[in-house]
Motif scaffolding. Structure first.
Motif, PDB file in Angstrom:
ATOM      1  N   VAL A  22      -3.999   9.335   2.491  1.00  0.00           N
ATOM      2  CA  VAL A  22      -4.850   8.197   2.157  1.00  0.00           C
ATOM      3  C   VAL A  22      -3.938   7.066   1.694  1.00  0.00           C
ATOM      4  O   VAL A  22      -2.944   7.313   1.009  1.00  0.00           O
ATOM      5  CB  VAL A  22      -5.909   8.570   1.089  1.00  0.00           C
ATOM      6  CG1 VAL A  22      -5.273   8.960  -0.202  1.00  0.00           C
ATOM      7  CG2 VAL A  22      -6.907   7.459   0.889  1.00  0.00           C
ATOM      8  N   GLN A  23      -4.247   5.837   2.112  1.00  0.00           N
ATOM      9  CA  GLN A  23      -3.461   4.681   1.697  1.00  0.00           C
ATOM     10  C   GLN A  23      -4.260   3.850   0.705  1.00  0.00           C
ATOM     11  O   GLN A  23      -5.438   3.570   0.931  1.00  0.00           O
ATOM     12  CB  GLN A  23      -3.091   3.816   2.895  1.00  0.00           C
ATOM     13  CG  GLN A  23      -2.085   4.460   3.804  1.00  0.00           C
ATOM     14  CD  GLN A  23      -1.611   3.497   4.884  1.00  0.00           C
ATOM     15  OE1 GLN A  23      -2.291   2.577   5.252  1.00  0.00           O
ATOM     16  NE2 GLN A  23      -0.416   3.758   5.383  1.00  0.00           N
ATOM     17  N   SER A  24      -3.593   3.479  -0.376  1.00  0.00           N
ATOM     18  CA  SER A  24      -4.218   2.606  -1.365  1.00  0.00           C
ATOM     19  C   SER A  24      -3.134   1.960  -2.209  1.00  0.00           C
ATOM     20  O   SER A  24      -1.980   2.377  -2.186  1.00  0.00           O
ATOM     21  CB  SER A  24      -5.203   3.381  -2.244  1.00  0.00           C
ATOM     22  OG  SER A  24      -4.513   4.210  -3.127  1.00  0.00           O
ATOM     23  N   ALA A  25      -3.553   0.967  -2.986  1.00  0.00           N
ATOM     24  CA  ALA A  25      -2.601   0.245  -3.825  1.00  0.00           C
ATOM     25  C   ALA A  25      -2.176   1.054  -5.039  1.00  0.00           C
ATOM     26  O   ALA A  25      -1.044   0.929  -5.507  1.00  0.00           O
ATOM     27  CB  ALA A  25      -3.198  -1.092  -4.264  1.00  0.00           C
ATOM     28  N   THR A  26      -3.099   1.900  -5.559  1.00  0.00           N
ATOM     29  CA  THR A  26      -2.789   2.651  -6.774  1.00  0.00           C
ATOM     30  C   THR A  26      -3.243   4.102  -6.634  1.00  0.00           C
ATOM     31  O   THR A  26      -4.080   4.432  -5.789  1.00  0.00           O
ATOM     32  CB  THR A  26      -3.495   2.055  -8.014  1.00  0.00           C
ATOM     33  OG1 THR A  26      -4.908   2.235  -7.872  1.00  0.00           O
ATOM     34  CG2 THR A  26      -3.164   0.588  -8.208  1.00  0.00           C
TER      35      THR A  26
ATOM     36  N   GLU B 102      -7.023   4.350  -7.255  1.00  0.00           N
ATOM     37  CA  GLU B 102      -7.809   3.972  -6.080  1.00  0.00           C
ATOM     38  C   GLU B 102      -7.807   5.103  -5.045  1.00  0.00           C
ATOM     39  O   GLU B 102      -8.833   5.367  -4.412  1.00  0.00           O
ATOM     40  CB  GLU B 102      -7.271   2.695  -5.454  1.00  0.00           C
ATOM     41  CG  GLU B 102      -7.579   1.447  -6.247  1.00  0.00           C
ATOM     42  CD  GLU B 102      -6.989   0.204  -5.618  1.00  0.00           C
ATOM     43  OE1 GLU B 102      -6.589   0.221  -4.437  1.00  0.00           O
ATOM     44  OE2 GLU B 102      -6.922  -0.815  -6.327  1.00  0.00           O
ATOM     45  N   ALA B 103      -6.673   5.761  -4.875  1.00  0.00           N
ATOM     46  CA  ALA B 103      -6.595   6.882  -3.932  1.00  0.00           C
ATOM     47  C   ALA B 103      -7.526   8.005  -4.380  1.00  0.00           C
ATOM     48  O   ALA B 103      -8.250   8.581  -3.555  1.00  0.00           O
ATOM     49  CB  ALA B 103      -5.159   7.395  -3.832  1.00  0.00           C
TER      50      ALA B 103
ATOM     51  N   GLU C 272     -10.240   7.723  -6.193  1.00  0.00           N
ATOM     52  CA  GLU C 272     -11.625   7.277  -6.005  1.00  0.00           C
ATOM     53  C   GLU C 272     -12.018   7.324  -4.524  1.00  0.00           C
ATOM     54  O   GLU C 272     -13.147   7.717  -4.189  1.00  0.00           O
ATOM     55  CB  GLU C 272     -11.820   5.870  -6.567  1.00  0.00           C
ATOM     56  CG  GLU C 272     -13.245   5.397  -6.546  1.00  0.00           C
ATOM     57  CD  GLU C 272     -14.204   6.274  -7.339  1.00  0.00           C
ATOM     58  OE1 GLU C 272     -15.384   6.357  -6.939  1.00  0.00           O
ATOM     59  OE2 GLU C 272     -13.794   6.876  -8.344  1.00  0.00           O
ATOM     60  N   LEU C 273     -11.110   6.953  -3.636  1.00  0.00           N
ATOM     61  CA  LEU C 273     -11.396   7.055  -2.202  1.00  0.00           C
ATOM     62  C   LEU C 273     -11.670   8.497  -1.802  1.00  0.00           C
ATOM     63  O   LEU C 273     -12.624   8.784  -1.057  1.00  0.00           O
ATOM     64  CB  LEU C 273     -10.221   6.510  -1.375  1.00  0.00           C
ATOM     65  CG  LEU C 273     -10.071   5.011  -1.298  1.00  0.00           C
ATOM     66  CD1 LEU C 273      -8.730   4.653  -0.660  1.00  0.00           C
ATOM     67  CD2 LEU C 273     -11.214   4.412  -0.497  1.00  0.00           C
TER      68      LEU C 273
ATOM     69  N   MET D  16       0.846  -1.184   0.000  1.00  0.00           N
ATOM     70  CA  MET D  16       0.000   0.000   0.000  1.00  0.00           C
ATOM     71  C   MET D  16       0.888   1.243   0.000  1.00  0.00           C
ATOM     72  O   MET D  16       1.854   1.333   0.734  1.00  0.00           O
ATOM     73  CB  MET D  16      -0.869   0.031   1.245  1.00  0.00           C
ATOM     74  CG  MET D  16      -1.991  -0.958   1.241  1.00  0.00           C
ATOM     75  SD  MET D  16      -3.297  -0.295   0.253  1.00  0.00           S
ATOM     76  CE  MET D  16      -4.671  -1.135   0.866  1.00  0.00           C
ATOM     77  N   SER D  17       0.517   2.180  -0.819  1.00  0.00           N
ATOM     78  CA  SER D  17       1.231   3.452  -0.893  1.00  0.00           C
ATOM     79  C   SER D  17       0.488   4.501  -0.073  1.00  0.00           C
ATOM     80  O   SER D  17      -0.736   4.448   0.071  1.00  0.00           O
ATOM     81  CB  SER D  17       1.336   3.929  -2.336  1.00  0.00           C
ATOM     82  OG  SER D  17       2.092   3.024  -3.102  1.00  0.00           O
ATOM     83  N   ARG D  18       1.246   5.459   0.428  1.00  0.00           N
ATOM     84  CA  ARG D  18       0.657   6.581   1.164  1.00  0.00           C
ATOM     85  C   ARG D  18       0.658   7.805   0.248  1.00  0.00           C
ATOM     86  O   ARG D  18       1.717   8.262  -0.173  1.00  0.00           O
ATOM     87  CB  ARG D  18       1.482   6.895   2.417  1.00  0.00           C
ATOM     88  CG  ARG D  18       1.351   5.879   3.504  1.00  0.00           C
ATOM     89  CD  ARG D  18       2.281   6.185   4.667  1.00  0.00           C
ATOM     90  NE  ARG D  18       2.137   7.533   5.166  1.00  0.00           N
ATOM     91  CZ  ARG D  18       1.485   7.872   6.271  1.00  0.00           C
ATOM     92  NH1 ARG D  18       0.922   6.940   7.004  1.00  0.00           N
ATOM     93  NH2 ARG D  18       1.414   9.122   6.658  1.00  0.00           N
TER      94      ARG D  18
END
Length: 78
Positions: free
Chosen positions: A20-24, A27-28, A30-31, A1-3
């Motif tokens: 925000v943490q997400s894989a891409t 995705e960040a 969209e979150l 997971m990237s920050r």
């Protein structure tokens, strides 16, 4: 997971900032689209430390409460 670091501003002051943490990156984005309250004219900056952030303009507030973002500097007609 990237920050990913983000800030939401209206060209006068920062209204919200955080991480925000997400894989891409997508995705960040969209979150944040689902979690931040934005209105037309707001600017979202999203990136990782050490690199310039991507910038997006809020072009609409949708009925579901989410914001429609357009990469900064790009015309909707393009």
């Amino acid at each position: 997971m990237s920050r990913f670091q983000f800030s939401l501003n209206n060209n006068e002051h920062v209204r919200q900032a955080g991480v925000v943490q997400s894989a891409t990156f997508d995705e960040a984005l969209e979150l944040l689209r689902a979690r931040v309250s934005a209105k037309p004219g707001d600017v979202l900056e999203l990136g990782v430390p050490g690199f310039p952030p991507a910038q997006f303009d809020c072009v609409a507030s949708l009925l579901d409460g989410k914001a429609a973002w357009s990469p900064r500097g790009r015309s909707l007609a393009a």
